[in-house]
Design an enzyme around this catalytic site. Structure first.
Site, PDB file in Angstrom:
ATOM      1  N   HIS A  16       5.905   2.202   1.332  1.00  0.00           N
ATOM      2  CA  HIS A  16       4.752   1.485   2.381  1.00  0.00           C
ATOM      3  C   HIS A  16       4.106   0.736   1.182  1.00  0.00           C
ATOM      4  O   HIS A  16       3.405   1.542   0.596  1.00  0.00           O
ATOM      5  CB  HIS A  16       4.157   1.996   3.222  1.00  0.00           C
ATOM      6  CG  HIS A  16       3.199   1.547   4.037  1.00  0.00           C
ATOM      7  ND1 HIS A  16       1.784   1.726   4.357  1.00  0.00           N
ATOM      8  CD2 HIS A  16       3.226   0.339   4.687  1.00  0.00           C
ATOM      9  CE1 HIS A  16       1.056   0.750   5.079  1.00  0.00           C
ATOM     10  NE2 HIS A  16       1.955  -0.086   5.472  1.00  0.00           N
ATOM     11  N   LYS A  65      -1.213   5.974  -2.857  1.00  0.00           N
ATOM     12  CA  LYS A  65      -2.001   6.268  -1.667  1.00  0.00           C
ATOM     13  C   LYS A  65      -1.887   7.714  -1.266  1.00  0.00           C
ATOM     14  O   LYS A  65      -2.919   8.303  -0.895  1.00  0.00           O
ATOM     15  CB  LYS A  65      -1.587   5.406  -0.634  1.00  0.00           C
ATOM     16  CG  LYS A  65      -1.837   3.911  -0.775  1.00  0.00           C
ATOM     17  CD  LYS A  65      -1.584   3.361   0.631  1.00  0.00           C
ATOM     18  CE  LYS A  65      -0.227   2.897   0.635  1.00  0.00           C
ATOM     19  NZ  LYS A  65       0.031   2.044   1.773  1.00  0.00           N
ATOM     20  N   GLN A  82       7.075   2.977  -9.051  1.00  0.00           N
ATOM     21  CA  GLN A  82       6.441   1.853 -10.071  1.00  0.00           C
ATOM     22  C   GLN A  82       7.256   0.966 -10.660  1.00  0.00           C
ATOM     23  O   GLN A  82       7.119  -0.244 -10.388  1.00  0.00           O
ATOM     24  CB  GLN A  82       5.953   2.679 -10.980  1.00  0.00           C
ATOM     25  CG  GLN A  82       4.956   1.900 -12.171  1.00  0.00           C
ATOM     26  CD  GLN A  82       5.649   1.211 -13.442  1.00  0.00           C
ATOM     27  OE1 GLN A  82       5.268   0.331 -13.777  1.00  0.00           O
ATOM     28  NE2 GLN A  82       6.714   2.034 -13.814  1.00  0.00           N
TER      29      GLN A  82
END
Length: 156
Positions: A16, A65, A82
């Site tokens: 997400h 997050k 990443q």
């Protein structure tokens, strides 16, 4: 300023990604620099790279997050996720959908229960690319969906 969102995949290895793209000299540039300079416990913003010492363009700030829960979660977040974000940004740049002189903030969810590095990479690459090119939904679509919201974690 362009704001994007995309969810790709299923289960713990899903991605997400939320994005904010804008000019370096504008509010997005200010937010980018401020976020980089002010990490918080469990959230360490960093410049996304295609490989060490080769930052993706536009310069992209990766913000996790989910707080890092354990060593495997750290490796998957700072490694596969990443790399997927960096590749997705480069894909959008190569296809002419974004400009390299902007800056990008990518807020990225990696589930602490995630396991499959290749799926995490692929899902984050696709989610980042989608977040950067998808247009906001039409207002009538949003209003129609308000009576039946659903997501992978809850459906009323």
């Amino acid at each position: 300023m362009r704001i994007g969102e995309s969810f790709v995949g299923e289960g713990a290895d899903a991605a997400h990604v939320n994005t904010v793209l804008g000019e370096r000299e504008g509010p997005v540039g200010t937010a980018w620099a401020t976020a980089l300079a002010t990490p918080s416990h469990g959230h360490t913003p960093f410049v996304a790279v295609l490989r060490p010492s080769l930052p993706v363009r536009p310069l992209t700030l990766f913000v996790n997050k989910a707080p890092i829960a354990h060593d495997r979660h750290a490796t998957l977040t700072w490694g596969a996720a990443q790399a997927g974000v960096a590749a997705g940004v480069a894909d959008a740049l190569a296809e002419g959908d974004i400009e390299e002189e902007h800056v990008l903030i990518a807020a990225v969810w990696v589930n602490p229960e995630a396991k499959d590095a290749d799926a995490i990479y692929a899902n984050n690459r696709a989610a980042t690319r989608n977040a950067l090119v998808n247009q906001p939904p039409a207002l009538d679509e949003v209003l129609a969906a308000r009576h039946s919201p659903a997501n992978p974690f809850y459906t009323p």
